[in-house]
Write an enzyme that holds these catalytic residues in place. Structure first.
Site, mmCIF file in Angstrom:
data_model
loop_
_atom_site.group_PDB
_atom_site.id
_atom_site.type_symbol
_atom_site.label_atom_id
_atom_site.label_comp_id
_atom_site.label_asym_id
_atom_site.label_seq_id
_atom_site.Cartn_x
_atom_site.Cartn_y
_atom_site.Cartn_z
ATOM 1 N NE ARG A 1 -4.327 -1.297 0.117
ATOM 2 C CZ ARG A 1 -4.513 -2.352 -0.683
ATOM 3 N NH1 ARG A 1 -3.574 -2.713 -1.534
ATOM 4 N NH2 ARG A 1 -5.644 -3.031 -0.636
ATOM 5 C CD GLU B 1 -2.878 3.364 -5.272
ATOM 6 O OE1 GLU B 1 -1.822 3.087 -4.679
ATOM 7 O OE2 GLU B 1 -3.772 2.538 -5.492
ATOM 8 C CG HIS C 1 -3.172 -0.517 -6.664
ATOM 9 N ND1 HIS C 1 -3.589 0.087 -5.512
ATOM 10 C CD2 HIS C 1 -3.112 -1.841 -6.371
ATOM 11 C CE1 HIS C 1 -3.776 -0.823 -4.573
ATOM 12 N NE2 HIS C 1 -3.499 -2.008 -5.070
HETATM 13 C C1 GLV Z 1 -5.127 -4.951 -4.014
HETATM 14 O O1 GLV Z 1 -4.327 -4.134 -3.742
HETATM 15 C C2 GLV Z 1 -5.822 -5.743 -3.032
HETATM 16 O O2 GLV Z 1 -5.717 -5.459 -1.828
HETATM 17 O O3 GLV Z 1 -6.496 -6.696 -3.432
#
Ligand code: GLV
Length: 323
Positions: free
Chosen positions: A238, A267, A286
């Site tokens: 994250r 983000e 991401h």
């Molecule tokens: C993606 O980042 C998730 O947490 O599935």
């Protein structure tokens, strides 16, 4: 029998949507971007179920706006955007989708690690810009991956899957976590280290911990200063696990060699952000779990969690239920 009303905050793969549509009165936010806060608060009001993504903040205000809410189902493994304590206090189970995205995310992590080590984006740019004039013994020299030391921060499912890949590259693998994982030490030959030791010893530091109060800015200026000047930081966890301002300074001042990020803080990273324009920083949007197969399975489990919660059955994967 009347179908329960549910709010789905974005179009998800059809495998999941079909299950929801068959069993529920489905209200679907069709926008390409997440629903604005006022829309979320409005559209969840009469809902018994909410199927959401990591882009929404699901806090007490959302829960209080939906007094009939019986289940929150997030299509992601990480649930740091959901106030789990608030959900538990209201007796609302929170579903998530671990397991099915482990391999996809580990693949992407390794793609980032290799791309940073071997300066792949710079190489592509060389070709496109016409800078590729000859085979050059001194151009685009990168870091060796095979035989290097990899430090994994957070030895959960994804961390372990990254370690399995690293074994194929004959890497020395050290890890840190809030507890030791003897079974993984035995299975994978990984060695436990303190965070400080890991930062100092690793050629590559790869982050796989959940975002919590303890891990927010875990990689701050102090931590970055402890890394090798040749070190490469990979973040597929994250964004806020890394202090973005400190990372920028670390790259500008050469405390570390490179960073490769699947997640950022903020983000999305604004297109004009300095980290988006550095040769020593690779940023992708991401996409850790972004394979067709992983996203279909995530959508299916998210739908199954939603339907189980509506029936009052145990969720397939619950983030706040007693085990
Ligand atoms: C993606 O980042 C998730 O947490 O599935």
């Amino acid at each position: 029998m009347e179908k329960p009303t549910v709010f789905v905050t974005r179009r998800i793969p059809e495998a999941g949507l079909r299950l929801v549509r068959e069993a529920c009165e489905m209200r679907l936010w069709e926008g390409a971007l997440p629903p604005p806060r006022d829309v979320l608060l409005r559209d969840v009001r009469d809902c018994a179920g909410l199927l959401c993504l990591l882009t929404e903040t699901i806090d007490a205000e959302v829960m209080d706006a939906a007094p009939r809410l019986r289940v929150i189902s997030q299509m992601a493994v990480g649930v740091d955007n959901v106030d789990l304590a608030a959900a538990s206090a209201r007796g609302i189970p929170v579903g998530h989708t671990p397991g099915v995205l482990t391999e996809a995310t580990a693949d992407l992590t390794f793609a980032l690690l290799l791309a940073a080590a071997r300066r792949i984006p710079e190489g592509i740019e060389h070709v496109r810009s016409g800078e590729w004039k000859t085979w050059d013994p001194l151009a685009l020299l990168g870091a060796a991956v095979c035989g290097a030391t990899l430090g994994i921060v957070g030895m959960g499912r994804i961390g372990a899957a990254v370690a399995r890949r690293a074994r194929g590259f004959d890497m020395t693998i050290i890890y840190t976590d809030h507890e030791r994982k003897p079974h993984l030490e035995a299975e994978l030959g990984v060695v436990y280290a303190s965070l400080d030791e890991l930062l100092a010893r690793s050629d590559f530091v790869s982050l796989h911990c959940p975002l919590t109060e303890e891990t927010t800015h875990l990689i701050d200026a102090d931590a970055l200063r402890k890394m090798k000047a040749t070190g490469i930081l990979v973040n597929a966890a994250r964004g806020p696990v890394v202090d973005t301002a400190a990372l920028l300074q670390a790259l500008e001042e050469g405390w570390i060699a490179m960073a490769a990020l699947d997640v950022t803080d903020p983000e999305p990273l604004p297109a004009g952000h300095p980290l988006a324009h550095r040769a020593d920083c690779i940023v992708v949007p991401h996409v850790g779990s972004a394979t067709v197969a992983a996203r279909e399975r995530m959508a299916t489990i998210a739908a199954q969690n939603l339907l189980a919660g509506l029936r009052g059955d145990p969720l397939v994967h619950c983030a706040n239920c007693a085990r």
